[in-house]
Design an enzyme around this catalytic site. Structure first.
Site, PDB file in Angstrom:
ATOM      1  N   HIS A 121       0.846  -1.299   0.007  1.00  0.00           N
ATOM      2  CA  HIS A 121      -0.166  -0.005   0.041  1.00  0.00           C
ATOM      3  C   HIS A 121       1.183   1.374  -0.006  1.00  0.00           C
ATOM      4  CE1 HIS A 121      -3.996   2.043   0.593  1.00  0.00           C
ATOM      5  NE2 HIS A 121      -3.275   2.919   1.495  1.00  0.00           N
ATOM      6  N   HIS A 151     -10.052   2.640  -0.200  1.00  0.00           N
ATOM      7  CA  HIS A 151     -10.501   2.209   1.119  1.00  0.00           C
ATOM      8  C   HIS A 151     -11.259   1.069   1.318  1.00  0.00           C
ATOM      9  CE1 HIS A 151      -9.860   4.262   5.293  1.00  0.00           C
ATOM     10  NE2 HIS A 151      -8.733   4.125   5.001  1.00  0.00           N
TER      11      HIS A 151
END
Length: 742
Positions: free
Chosen positions: A48, A94
């Site tokens: 990420h 998200h």
């Protein structure tokens, strides 16, 4: 004093580090790391934060252009819109948090992307969201839809930014891993943009905003792993948001920025204090020393590990001019926010962390980012999908019934239930709200200027052919901006894929990025920011490849904007771009024939450019005030949407060819436009001069949509079919649509 745990293979694996990556850590620092240091490496080297599987491909994307001020590498991209103004924008995912805890996952996704924008010195003016959920009949889908939509609205509405567009799709491949991609855009002055590069030695590093808690510890690492049967154990890694604190943080930051006190500023997003401090120092070729005893906390007995990896929301890290400290602190205290000097910049390129009077981390700051693993992962060329011809697919016995079924299907039905939960008008600048081709917001303080926003991707196309699907996502975004009359300026991407360690998934990613790059290059639509979200898998089942594209366009004269709800009786309707022929990978094939096969419609970037420039010219000339691009469901669905939005019927000539191909084919580069009768001949002539395929469809008016010899439906029936699916579904009254063309 806490005893340091033994660094075991299991502990290393729990931090998402492979054995060879841990060996690289040992080689870099020459000793066994402390637990806090292990956590820091875990945060900085996870997928990420480090983009270790995607960097090699992201470098191939076009990122420069005459209007680009800042491309990828900062909190958000920055594009010049003239008159000393710029638009600042980005899209981020998200996904994992929203599946685990839908309300807070979606809410903090909105909060995070807003911070990315105002960290650059921009006041947010618009938001969008692209949402993908599992099959409507899956037991968790309704719960996820309700929670995510409430979270998006709960945060955005309270913060005070209009949600002007987005997408909602359903497919069984998202059953175990929904997607929540959040977009935000803001306005700033071109001479007042703020960056994250620290400059100067011995300067105070200041913590701003809300207090640090244990929420979100390990969130970035969680987002870089597949889901398995332990998914519920990951709930504590989801952050908790407070939009009212964030609104105060916005105002305090913008007020402080105006004082000249800010040297560098970084949002505390993924990996919290760790990532923000390391990035600021490393970009400036400086070291950073943090004293965690000075960090404002809201929980007792927090460890250094927890403080460094917490992803508590509404926090910033800043390098400040020392002579402005008192002024800066007064501003933040006035807004009821924490302000604490928690460290200093150094000249030794070390990242030091002090806690309870002792050093718990001492690492080479550049290597935390620059030495992160970078992989050129093996990948397989996706197998080509079979090209289907219209004759391979049975025509429906009743085209009218087929259109009603499509209008009432999950992916085509009106999203009114969703967007009516969002504040679309706050700030008073919204000119077009969700439901059309693109959201439009006027540029406050400017007499004529407006900005347009759209978010697009068709995952079933990307599954069938990732290269064509990547191109089509860019082309449709560019087309939607064009359809309101905007000049497409630049784009942001959110690349959502499965596990990149599987060569077939990496092949999808590589080809999709190549397609995105080719389209951006041909259309003059550079990528200026973005996000990669990998490991979107549950128990080995990957999502559909979903490279979402968010685009921004400029409207020089907002009195010349096209809409989808402005069709007027007597208007002449034209189809720009040729009749439909392609049904492979179409919504018609999936919803009415129960099939998901065939190659997607090919994208001709030259045709896209030519047809789009032609349509935009008509809108800017004031000739066209009603326009709609053709996408899912082809001509019939676009006509129905135009008629429903305008509460006006139309009588259309059928055209030559198989009925289902003409009506429901999803050929690309096409638009519906309506013009006044006196302008029709001039439009035909100009299309001929420009070499643009154009067919006169018919005339608007009445209360029915009729296509000669093919269908004749009351506008009221079309409206009911289109509007009722979502509210019925959310009320628990979902009925599976017809699955066969009869």
């Amino acid at each position: 004093m806490l005893t340091e745990p033994e660094i075991t293979p299991d502990l290393i694996a729990a931090h998402g580090l492979k054995p060879d990556e841990y060996e690289r850590v040992l080689a870099l620092i020459g000793r066994t790391p402390t637990l806090t240091e292990l956590g820091i490496f875990s945060a900085m080297w996870n997928e990420h934060c480090s983009y270790k599987s995607s960097k090699r491909w992201l470098r191939t994307l076009p990122t420069k252009g005459s209007r680009v001020i800042q491309g990828p590498g900062e909190n958000a991209g920055v594009v010049d819109i003239g008159d000393g103004d710029c638009v600042v924008f980005k899209m981020e995912s998200h996904n994992h948090p929203s599946y685990i805890e839908p309300y807070q996952g979606a809410a903090t996704g909105v909060g995070g992307i807003l911070r990315d924008v105002f960290t650059m010195g921009a006041r947010p003016i618009a938001a969008m969201n692209a949402l993908r959920f599992g099959a409507p009949d899956h037991p968790k889908t309704r719960h996820l839809v309700a929670g995510v939509v409430a979270g998006v609205g709960g945060y955005g509405n309270s913060f005070g930014v209009p949600t002007v567009g987005g997408e909602v799709n359903f497919h069984p491949r998202y059953n175990g891993n929904c997607l929540v991609n959040a977009f935000a855009a803001g306005l700033a002055k071109t001479d007042a943009i703020f960056y994250s590069k620290a400059e100067g030695v011995g300067l105070p590093v200041v913590y701003l905003g809300a207090k640090t808690g244990r929420d979100g510890v390990g969130g970035a690492t969680m987002a870089s792993a597949e889901f398995d049967e332990t998914i519920e154990e990951k709930r504590p890694t989801v952050q908790v948001g407070d939009p009212f604190t964030e609104k105060c943080l916005l105002e305090a930051c913008l007020e402080l920025m105006a004082t000249g006190a800010v040297i560098a500023i970084q949002d505390m997003g993924a990996a919290g204090l760790t990532c923000s401090a390391v990035e600021m120092g490393a970009k400036g070729d400086l070291g950073v020393e943090l004293d965690l005893d000075a960090v404002p906390v809201r929980e007792d007995r927090m460890t250094a590990y927890e403080m460094m990896l917490s992803e508590s929301q509404e926090r910033m890290l800043m390098v400040l001019r020392p002579d402005k400290r008192d002024e800066a602190e007064a501003i933040f205290r006035k807004w009821g926010l924490d302000f604490a000097v928690v460290g200093r910049t150094t000249d030794d390129l070390r990242f030091r962390v002090l806690w309870e009077g002792r050093e718990v981390a001492n690492l080479p700051i550049k290597d935390l980012g620059d030495a992160a693993p970078e992989y050129d992962r093996p990948w397989l060329e996706p197998a080509p999908a079979k090209i289907l011809h219209a004759t391979d697919i049975p025509e429906p016995a009743d085209c009218g019934a087929a259109l009603l079924a499509l209008l009432g299907s999950p992916d085509i039905a009106s999203r009114r239930w969703v967007f009516e939960q969002y504040d679309t008008l706050i700030q008073g600048n919204s000119l077009q709200t969700p439901g059309g081709d693109a959201g439009v917001v006027r540029v406050d303080g400017h007499p004529a200027k407006a900005l347009a926003f759209s978010s697009d991707v068709t995952p079933r196309y990307c599954e069938a052919d990732p290269y064509q699907g990547g191109m089509q996502a860019v082309a449709e975004c560019w087309r939607n901006l064009t359809a309101v009359g905007a000049e497409p300026l630049a784009a942001t991407d959110n690349l959502n894929f499965g596990n990149p360690e599987k060569p077939e998934i990496m092949g999808q990613f590589a080809k999709a990025v190549q397609g995105v790059g080719a389209a951006c290059e041909a259309l003059g639509f550079p990528i200026v920011s973005g996000n990669v979200s990998l490991y979107n898998e549950t128990l080995g089942q990957a999502i559909l490849p979903t490279p979402t594209i968010g685009g921004v366009g400029l409207i020089a004269d907002r009195s010349r904007i096209a809409r989808t709800d402005s069709l007027t009786a007597g208007d002449v309707l034209f189809l720009v771009g040729g009749d439909g022929s392609h049904l492979g990978a179409s919504i018609f094939l999936r919803e009415l024939c129960g099939r998901e096969d065939g190659a997607p419609p090919p994208v001709s970037l030259a045709d896209e450019r030519r047809n789009g420039d032609f349509v935009r010219g008509l809108i800017r000339a004031g000739t066209v005030a009603t326009c709609h691009d053709l996408s899912d469901g082809g001509l019939a669905v676009a006509l129905a949407e135009l008629c429903i939005a305008s509460d006006t019927g139309a009588h259309i000539e059928a055209g030559d060819g198989p009925a289902h191909a003409i009506l429901f084919g999803e050929d690309q580069g096409r638009y519906l436009v309506a013009v006044a009768p006196q302008d029709a001949d001039a439009v035909v002539a100009s299309a001929g001069t420009a070499g643009v395929p154009l067919r006169r469809l018919g005339v608007a008016g009445g209360d029915r949509l009729a296509v000669e010899g093919r269908l004749d439906l009351a506008l009221a029936d079309l409206t009911v079919a289109h509007e009722r699916w979502f509210p019925d579904y959310m009320a628990g009254e979902f009925v599976e649509p017809a699955a066969a063309a009869e």
